[in-house]
Design a protein around this motif. Structure first.
Motif, PDB file in Angstrom:
ATOM      1  N   ARG A  83       7.268 -48.050 -11.808  1.00 30.39           N
ATOM      2  CA  ARG A  83       6.327 -48.529 -10.438  1.00 30.39           C
ATOM      3  C   ARG A  83       7.114 -49.230  -9.395  1.00 30.39           C
ATOM      4  O   ARG A  83       8.302 -49.673  -9.661  1.00 30.39           O
ATOM      5  CB  ARG A  83       5.294 -49.593 -11.215  1.00 30.39           C
ATOM      6  N   ASP A  84       6.739 -49.116  -8.147  1.00 32.79           N
ATOM      7  CA  ASP A  84       7.516 -49.753  -7.074  1.00 32.79           C
ATOM      8  C   ASP A  84       7.780 -51.297  -7.536  1.00 32.79           C
ATOM      9  O   ASP A  84       8.955 -51.559  -7.022  1.00 32.79           O
ATOM     10  CB  ASP A  84       6.758 -49.686  -5.866  1.00 32.79           C
ATOM     11  N   GLY A  85       6.936 -51.910  -8.259  1.00 34.49           N
ATOM     12  CA  GLY A  85       7.312 -53.340  -8.530  1.00 34.49           C
ATOM     13  C   GLY A  85       8.552 -53.496  -9.276  1.00 34.49           C
ATOM     14  O   GLY A  85       9.068 -54.438  -9.345  1.00 34.49           O
ATOM     15  N   ASP A  86       8.643 -52.307 -10.359  1.00 35.23           N
ATOM     16  CA  ASP A  86       9.654 -52.542 -11.104  1.00 35.23           C
ATOM     17  C   ASP A  86      11.049 -52.350 -10.270  1.00 35.23           C
ATOM     18  O   ASP A  86      12.084 -52.918 -10.547  1.00 35.23           O
ATOM     19  CB  ASP A  86      10.007 -51.423 -12.257  1.00 35.23           C
ATOM     20  N   ILE A  87      10.956 -51.553  -9.330  1.00 32.94           N
ATOM     21  CA  ILE A  87      12.393 -51.483  -8.510  1.00 32.94           C
ATOM     22  C   ILE A  87      12.442 -52.750  -7.643  1.00 32.94           C
ATOM     23  O   ILE A  87      13.560 -52.995  -7.393  1.00 32.94           O
ATOM     24  CB  ILE A  87      12.130 -50.107  -7.476  1.00 32.94           C
ATOM     25  N   THR A  88      11.351 -53.328  -7.031  1.00 27.47           N
ATOM     26  CA  THR A  88      11.453 -54.381  -6.319  1.00 27.47           C
ATOM     27  C   THR A  88      12.106 -55.374  -7.265  1.00 27.47           C
ATOM     28  O   THR A  88      13.194 -56.256  -6.809  1.00 27.47           O
ATOM     29  CB  THR A  88      10.131 -54.953  -5.734  1.00 27.47           C
ATOM     30  N   ASN A  91      15.525 -54.970  -8.007  1.00 25.17           N
ATOM     31  CA  ASN A  91      16.465 -55.075  -6.778  1.00 25.17           C
ATOM     32  C   ASN A  91      16.757 -56.813  -6.667  1.00 25.17           C
ATOM     33  O   ASN A  91      17.702 -57.367  -6.315  1.00 25.17           O
ATOM     34  CB  ASN A  91      15.965 -54.944  -5.453  1.00 25.17           C
TER      35      ASN A  91
END
Length: 145
Positions: A83-88, A91
């Motif tokens: 999910r985008d949250g995993d990448i965020t 980071n």
């Protein structure tokens, strides 16, 4: 608690590396199907392709490994999307210089954390970072030694 495999653990098993025995033994202890992310499956595929590029495997050998990967994923694992949250969150982890993480590894730690799963990795640096972040983690090669 479910186990989340990173690519290092699964590639070890696929290639029959010395560490694969410890990973297999750990997986047999689990009561639930292990989790691997769609990203982790892609990393495994890239590792196999890299062996062809380095002339360490033939294309036919690589195809057989990719088939084995796909069969294992289909029959023995739960695939979790990234999910985008995993990448965020990954980071954020790489910006913590004390963790010494590369983004792909940070994404695995973040995904395991989101899923409240224990990270299974052969990467010592990733295991240390997971520990520092309070994410349950096991390196089967070290726990079996």
């Amino acid at each position: 608690m479910s186990d989340y495999l990173d690519a290092s653990a699964l590639v070890s098993v696929l290639l029959g590396e010395p560490t694969s025995r410890a990973v297999r033994a750990h997986l047999q202890l689990g009561s639930a199907e292990p989790i691997i992310s769609s990203f982790g499956v892609g990393e495994c595929s890239a590792a196999i392709a890299g062996l062809v590029m380095m002339n360490r495997k033939t294309e036919d050998e690589a195809v057989a490994l990719l088939i084995a990967l796909d069969e294992w994923v289909a029959t023995s694992a739960t695939v979790a999307p990234i999910r985008d949250g995993d990448i965020t969150e990954g980071n954020r982890f790489v910006r913590r210089f004390d963790l010494k993480l590369r983004l792909p590894d940070a994404i695995h730690v973040a995904t395991a954390r989101r899923m409240n799963a224990r990270l299974i990795t052969l990467d010592r640096r990733m295991a240390a970072a997971a520990d520092a972040l309070g994410v349950a983690c096991i390196n089967p090669a070290e726990t079996s030694a």
